[in-house]
Every structure is written in structure tokens, then in C-alpha cells.
Design a protein around this motif. Sequence first.
Motif, PDB file in Angstrom:
ATOM      1  N   GLY A   1       0.774  -1.234   0.000  1.00  0.00           N
ATOM      2  CA  GLY A   1       0.000   0.000   0.000  1.00  0.00           C
ATOM      3  C   GLY A   1       0.805   1.284   0.000  1.00  0.00           C
ATOM      4  N   ASP A   2       2.045   1.252  -0.484  1.00  0.00           N
ATOM      5  CA  ASP A   2       2.871   2.464  -0.466  1.00  0.00           C
ATOM      6  C   ASP A   2       2.714   3.317  -1.729  1.00  0.00           C
ATOM      7  OD1 ASP A   2       4.240   0.868  -2.257  1.00  0.00           O
ATOM      8  OD2 ASP A   2       6.187   1.044  -1.268  1.00  0.00           O
ATOM      9  N   GLY A   3       1.819   2.926  -2.642  1.00  0.00           N
ATOM     10  CA  GLY A   3       1.578   3.705  -3.846  1.00  0.00           C
ATOM     11  C   GLY A   3       2.525   3.424  -4.981  1.00  0.00           C
ATOM     12  N   LYS A   4       3.361   2.439  -4.815  1.00  0.00           N
ATOM     13  CA  LYS A   4       4.284   2.030  -5.879  1.00  0.00           C
ATOM     14  C   LYS A   4       4.461   0.527  -5.798  1.00  0.00           C
ATOM     15  CE  LYS A   4       8.084   3.491  -2.931  1.00  0.00           C
ATOM     16  NZ  LYS A   4       9.205   4.392  -2.779  1.00  0.00           N
ATOM     17  N   VAL A   5       4.918  -0.051  -6.896  1.00  0.00           N
ATOM     18  CA  VAL A   5       5.058  -1.500  -6.985  1.00  0.00           C
ATOM     19  C   VAL A   5       6.529  -1.848  -7.148  1.00  0.00           C
ATOM     20  CG1 VAL A   5       4.418  -3.542  -8.341  1.00  0.00           C
ATOM     21  CG2 VAL A   5       2.744  -1.730  -7.966  1.00  0.00           C
ATOM     22  N   SER A   6       6.984  -2.751  -6.323  1.00  0.00           N
ATOM     23  CA  SER A   6       8.378  -3.217  -6.407  1.00  0.00           C
ATOM     24  C   SER A   6       8.433  -4.412  -7.358  1.00  0.00           C
ATOM     25  CB  SER A   6       8.885  -3.630  -5.031  1.00  0.00           C
ATOM     26  OG  SER A   6       8.207  -4.803  -4.599  1.00  0.00           O
ATOM     27  N   LEU A   7       9.643  -4.787  -7.719  1.00  0.00           N
ATOM     28  CA  LEU A   7       9.829  -5.961  -8.572  1.00  0.00           C
ATOM     29  C   LEU A   7       9.291  -7.209  -7.875  1.00  0.00           C
ATOM     30  CD1 LEU A   7      10.832  -7.471 -11.053  1.00  0.00           C
ATOM     31  CD2 LEU A   7      13.127  -7.478 -10.038  1.00  0.00           C
ATOM     32  N   ALA A   8       9.519  -7.335  -6.570  1.00  0.00           N
ATOM     33  CA  ALA A   8       9.025  -8.507  -5.833  1.00  0.00           C
ATOM     34  C   ALA A   8       7.493  -8.546  -5.851  1.00  0.00           C
ATOM     35  CB  ALA A   8       9.534  -8.485  -4.398  1.00  0.00           C
ATOM     36  N   GLU A   9       6.852  -7.400  -5.657  1.00  0.00           N
ATOM     37  CA  GLU A   9       5.385  -7.353  -5.690  1.00  0.00           C
ATOM     38  C   GLU A   9       4.872  -7.686  -7.090  1.00  0.00           C
ATOM     39  OE1 GLU A   9       3.986  -3.979  -2.497  1.00  0.00           O
ATOM     40  OE2 GLU A   9       5.127  -3.278  -4.244  1.00  0.00           O
ATOM     41  N   TRP A  10       5.546  -7.139  -8.106  1.00  0.00           N
ATOM     42  CA  TRP A  10       5.136  -7.383  -9.487  1.00  0.00           C
ATOM     43  C   TRP A  10       5.283  -8.862  -9.852  1.00  0.00           C
ATOM     44  CZ3 TRP A  10       2.134  -5.553 -12.928  1.00  0.00           C
ATOM     45  CH2 TRP A  10       2.274  -5.878 -14.275  1.00  0.00           C
ATOM     46  N   THR A  11       6.387  -9.459  -9.452  1.00  0.00           N
ATOM     47  CA  THR A  11       6.631 -10.876  -9.742  1.00  0.00           C
ATOM     48  C   THR A  11       5.568 -11.744  -9.071  1.00  0.00           C
ATOM     49  OG1 THR A  11       8.995 -10.468  -9.988  1.00  0.00           O
ATOM     50  CG2 THR A  11       8.325 -12.747  -9.594  1.00  0.00           C
TER      51      THR A  11
ATOM     52  N   PHE B   1       2.564 -10.849  -8.165  1.00  0.00           N
ATOM     53  CA  PHE B   1       1.292 -10.562  -8.824  1.00  0.00           C
ATOM     54  C   PHE B   1       1.190 -11.301 -10.154  1.00  0.00           C
ATOM     55  CE2 PHE B   1      -1.231  -7.651 -11.598  1.00  0.00           C
ATOM     56  CZ  PHE B   1      -2.455  -7.788 -10.960  1.00  0.00           C
ATOM     57  N   GLN B   2       2.245 -11.245 -10.951  1.00  0.00           N
ATOM     58  CA  GLN B   2       2.242 -11.918 -12.251  1.00  0.00           C
ATOM     59  C   GLN B   2       2.172 -13.435 -12.091  1.00  0.00           C
ATOM     60  OE1 GLN B   2       1.178  -9.688 -14.153  1.00  0.00           O
ATOM     61  NE2 GLN B   2       2.711  -9.666 -15.763  1.00  0.00           N
ATOM     62  N   THR B   3       2.830 -13.960 -11.075  1.00  0.00           N
ATOM     63  CA  THR B   3       2.777 -15.406 -10.804  1.00  0.00           C
ATOM     64  C   THR B   3       1.361 -15.805 -10.415  1.00  0.00           C
ATOM     65  OG1 THR B   3       5.085 -15.397 -10.104  1.00  0.00           O
ATOM     66  CG2 THR B   3       3.745 -17.270  -9.395  1.00  0.00           C
ATOM     67  N   GLN B   4       0.729 -15.007  -9.569  1.00  0.00           N
ATOM     68  CA  GLN B   4      -0.651 -15.280  -9.145  1.00  0.00           C
ATOM     69  C   GLN B   4      -1.601 -15.253 -10.338  1.00  0.00           C
ATOM     70  OE1 GLN B   4      -2.189 -12.251  -6.572  1.00  0.00           O
ATOM     71  NE2 GLN B   4      -4.133 -13.274  -6.251  1.00  0.00           N
ATOM     72  N   ARG B   5      -1.373 -14.333 -11.261  1.00  0.00           N
ATOM     73  CA  ARG B   5      -2.223 -14.210 -12.457  1.00  0.00           C
ATOM     74  C   ARG B   5      -1.890 -15.250 -13.527  1.00  0.00           C
ATOM     75  NH1 ARG B   5      -1.052  -9.418 -15.272  1.00  0.00           N
ATOM     76  NH2 ARG B   5      -2.797  -9.942 -16.592  1.00  0.00           N
ATOM     77  N   LYS B   6      -0.809 -16.000 -13.311  1.00  0.00           N
ATOM     78  CA  LYS B   6      -0.319 -16.973 -14.298  1.00  0.00           C
ATOM     79  C   LYS B   6      -0.059 -16.289 -15.639  1.00  0.00           C
ATOM     80  CE  LYS B   6      -2.485 -20.778 -12.010  1.00  0.00           C
ATOM     81  NZ  LYS B   6      -3.739 -21.245 -11.589  1.00  0.00           N
TER      82      LYS B   6
END
Length: 141
Positions: free
Chosen positions: A64-74, A76-81
Amino acid sequence: MIRRSIFVVALGLQAAAAAAQTATPATAPAQPAPIASASARPGITLEKFEARREKAFMRADTDGDGKVSLAEWTAFQTQRKAKGDPAKSFARMDANKDGFVDKSELDAFLAKRFARLDKNGDGVMRAEERPGHKTAPNQEQ
């Protein structure tokens, strides 16, 4: 005299109403269709494109910090397949290379993507211009 005038006017109104009911309706002259503005045309504007993508992208912001880190993006993308390497897509969005993608970087990235997809440059991306849509040409977009 006034009574007679009122009677004549009333009789005239009755006659006009009766004539209107029995007369065949005149067809209205054909009028050209109004010119639609870009916002009224079917398709997606840049604003709508950004809003939809930003909403989806910010679901990756788990802290919730208003930006997305590489770890968060990875994650998220893994969850979305999602297909592809999340690090590569993240690197394309992270314009200042600080390891985070914020709203301004995302908006800039999405504006470039929208411009590339909006083949005719009219500011509206129609179904046939969207990648993966059944009317889209079979080419890499």
C-alpha cells in the motif's frame, strides 16, 4: 360579441384537432446524423485505458505504499499466471530504474502503449486495434 368570438375560436380548435387526427402524418425531412465526438464513439480512450490498467496494476501494491516493487510485481504476475518474464516487463515500466514503478511511470508507459495500439491515431482504441481481440489482425502488437 365576446361569446361569439370564443365560440368561433373553440369551433376552430375542434376542427383543427379533428383534421389533425384524420390527416396522414407528414414524414419528417431526413436530417443528417450528428457527428459524434471522440468520447461518444465506441472504443477505449486513453483515460479509460489508463484507469483500467492502473486499477489492475495497483492490485500488485500489496504493502500500500503507492508504488510496486519488482518482488510485488513478480508475485502478482505469478498469481495471475501471466506469460513472459515479469522482470522484463517491470524493467520496461521502471523508467528511472529505482526498483519501483509509481503512478507517473505507469501513466507514461501506458500512454506509449496506447499510442502504439491506436493504429489510426484518433485517440480511441477500437476492438480491432486491441491485441488478442477476435477482430485484431494476426500480428505481433
